[in-house]
Scaffold this active site. Structure first.
Site, PDB file in Angstrom:
ATOM      1  CG  MET A  12      -1.918  -1.205   1.123  1.00  0.00           C
ATOM      2  SD  MET A  12      -3.432  -0.961   2.037  1.00  0.00           S
ATOM      3  CE  MET A  12      -2.818  -0.803   3.681  1.00  0.00           C
ATOM      4  N   GLY A  13       2.149   1.098  -0.352  1.00  0.00           N
ATOM      5  CA  GLY A  13       3.021   2.260  -0.474  1.00  0.00           C
ATOM      6  C   GLY A  13       3.553   2.773   0.851  1.00  0.00           C
ATOM      7  CD  GLN A  39      -2.087  -8.862   4.321  1.00  0.00           C
ATOM      8  OE1 GLN A  39      -2.882  -7.968   4.546  1.00  0.00           O
ATOM      9  NE2 GLN A  39      -0.856  -8.623   3.908  1.00  0.00           N
ATOM     10  N   GLY A  52      11.038  -2.690   5.496  1.00  0.00           N
ATOM     11  CA  GLY A  52      10.275  -3.949   5.529  1.00  0.00           C
ATOM     12  C   GLY A  52       9.800  -4.335   4.143  1.00  0.00           C
ATOM     13  CG  HIS A  53       6.849  -1.934   2.109  1.00  0.00           C
ATOM     14  ND1 HIS A  53       6.761  -0.735   2.763  1.00  0.00           N
ATOM     15  CD2 HIS A  53       5.623  -2.508   2.206  1.00  0.00           C
ATOM     16  CE1 HIS A  53       5.525  -0.573   3.235  1.00  0.00           C
ATOM     17  NE2 HIS A  53       4.820  -1.642   2.915  1.00  0.00           N
ATOM     18  CD  GLN A 100      -6.010  -3.794   2.619  1.00  0.00           C
ATOM     19  OE1 GLN A 100      -5.914  -4.231   1.479  1.00  0.00           O
ATOM     20  NE2 GLN A 100      -5.040  -3.928   3.505  1.00  0.00           N
ATOM     21  CD  GLU A 115       7.276 -15.347   8.887  1.00  0.00           C
ATOM     22  OE1 GLU A 115       7.886 -14.959   9.901  1.00  0.00           O
ATOM     23  OE2 GLU A 115       7.431 -16.462   8.380  1.00  0.00           O
ATOM     24  CG  ASP A 158       0.500  -7.254   7.683  1.00  0.00           C
ATOM     25  OD1 ASP A 158      -0.192  -6.552   8.414  1.00  0.00           O
ATOM     26  OD2 ASP A 158       1.482  -6.807   7.051  1.00  0.00           O
TER      27      ASP A 158
HETATM   28  P1  AMP Z   1       1.475  -2.926   3.465  1.00  0.00           P
HETATM   29  O1  AMP Z   1       2.006  -1.882   2.548  1.00  0.00           O
HETATM   30  O2  AMP Z   1       1.488  -2.544   4.898  1.00  0.00           O
HETATM   31  O3  AMP Z   1       0.162  -3.497   2.993  1.00  0.00           O
HETATM   32  O4  AMP Z   1       2.517  -4.129   3.365  1.00  0.00           O
HETATM   33  C1  AMP Z   1       2.833  -4.711   2.143  1.00  0.00           C
HETATM   34  C2  AMP Z   1       3.582  -5.992   2.401  1.00  0.00           C
HETATM   35  O5  AMP Z   1       4.776  -5.704   3.124  1.00  0.00           O
HETATM   36  C3  AMP Z   1       2.774  -6.992   3.243  1.00  0.00           C
HETATM   37  O6  AMP Z   1       3.002  -8.299   2.758  1.00  0.00           O
HETATM   38  C4  AMP Z   1       3.354  -6.793   4.616  1.00  0.00           C
HETATM   39  O7  AMP Z   1       3.227  -7.924   5.454  1.00  0.00           O
HETATM   40  C5  AMP Z   1       4.799  -6.517   4.284  1.00  0.00           C
HETATM   41  N1  AMP Z   1       5.437  -5.799   5.377  1.00  0.00           N
HETATM   42  C6  AMP Z   1       5.008  -4.655   5.967  1.00  0.00           C
HETATM   43  N2  AMP Z   1       5.814  -4.320   6.987  1.00  0.00           N
HETATM   44  C7  AMP Z   1       6.755  -5.279   7.060  1.00  0.00           C
HETATM   45  C8  AMP Z   1       7.880  -5.511   7.921  1.00  0.00           C
HETATM   46  N3  AMP Z   1       8.166  -4.695   8.926  1.00  0.00           N
HETATM   47  N4  AMP Z   1       8.659  -6.597   7.692  1.00  0.00           N
HETATM   48  C9  AMP Z   1       8.353  -7.451   6.671  1.00  0.00           C
HETATM   49  N5  AMP Z   1       7.315  -7.298   5.832  1.00  0.00           N
HETATM   50  C10 AMP Z   1       6.528  -6.231   6.023  1.00  0.00           C
END
Ligand code: AMP
Length: 282
Positions: free
Chosen positions: A30-31, A155, A36-37, A61, A150, A152
């Site tokens: 979601m940007g 999810q 992490g991303h 969502q 992981e 999420d």
């Molecule tokens: P989001 O943009 O929050 O929807 O996250 C997109 C993807 O990045 C999802 O698969 C998340 O689980 C993953 N993600 C977000 N934060 C982290 C993190 N701190 N470590 C690993 N993966 C992450």
């Protein structure tokens, strides 16, 4: 780097790449990208010739309009960041209209109860929204492998279940949680915390770590009571839930079984921002 906001243009570009025998990875986001991303993107790059990173704040969502409105958006910065990582990245950043047309609503899924607990219990309709967008992205990109964090974990398990139920032939890969130096799980939402709250937010991971150290000798109920008491003493972080569940079924652990894997899950409010985290216990 290629940037698409139209599904059909992305599809025809990817068809050309597939004809050249290029393997495709997909990283849905979601940007407001952070390390992490990027860890997912780098893993995908190491296992595929080309990686599609989708950037889309998916309205279906979000159970609270305010959370959707306040969700950080920084497309230009995200694209600049991805450019520094690799030329083998394709960005797909569609509008809400491109994805949903005039029907901004989710499909209803049957996730075998995985969606009834924790995030599903506290965020009505959340996982139907996640399922809807992830299924659409998987079918559009048709990747060899798709990567999810992981962070999420619920999810991730739900997406695995959806891929199984819908017979989607794409490998779903789970990736470890990236953390800030003091332990806070990286999240786009962390940007909305005040500086002092963010500095103190290692408390969430510290609590999970102590819960893990208690796991060998204490019951799930005793550990949950201890977590609740720690949060009661802390005026900055408000506990929404703490659960110890079986990793596969996400059902609460009643009695520890040999050969089962267990994980602790937590959701916390700080500065009006909702934060989630989890930790493998054994
Ligand atoms: P989001 O943009 O929050 O929807 O996250 C997109 C993807 O990045 C999802 O698969 C998340 O689980 C993953 N993600 C977000 N934060 C982290 C993190 N701190 N470590 C690993 N993966 C992450």
């Amino acid at each position: 780097m290629h940037l698409f906001d139209r599904k059909m243009e992305l599809v025809s570009y990817l068809e050309g790449e597939r004809k050249k025998n290029r393997t495709l990875g997909l990283v849905p986001t979601m940007g407001a990208l952070h390390t992490g991303h990027l860890s997912l993107v780098k893993k995908a790059l190491s296992e595929n010739d080309l990686v599609v990173v989708s950037i889309f704040v998916n309205p279906t969502q979000f159970d609270k309009k305010d959370d959707l409105d306040k969700y950080p958006r920084s497309l230009e910065r995200d694209i600049d960041l991805l450019k520094t990582v690799s030329k083998k990245i394709v960005v797909f950043a569609p509008t809400v209209d491109e994805i949903y047309g005039d029907q901004v609503k989710s499909e209803s899924y049957e996730f075998d109860g995985l969606d009834k607990v924790m995030e599903g219990e506290f965020r009505a309709g959340h996982f139907d929204g996640v399922g809807t967008i992830v299924e659409l992205l998987l079918r559009t990109v048709a990747p060899n492998k798709a990567y999810f964090g992981e962070k999420d974990f619920q999810q991730l398990q739900i997406i695995r279940k959806m891929a199984e139920i819908k017979k989607l032939p794409y490998t779903i890969i789970g990736c470890p949680i990236e953390r800030e130096p003091h332990g806070l799980a990286m999240s786009s939402r962390n940007e909305r915390l005040s500086k002092t709250t963010r500095e103190q937010a290692g408390f969430i991971h510290d609590t999970l770590q102590t819960a893990k150290s208690k796991f060998g000798t204490e019951s799930a109920t005793t550990i949950a009571d201890w977590v609740k008491s720690e949060f009661k003493k802390n005026p900055v972080f408000n506990l929404e839930y703490f659960e110890i569940t079986d990793e596969a079924t996400l059902t609460p652990m009643l009695k520890k079984q040999d050969n089962q894997k267990y994980r602790a899950f937590i959701a916390v409010y700080a500065d009006g921002v909702r934060l989630i985290d989890n930790l493998r216990l054994n």
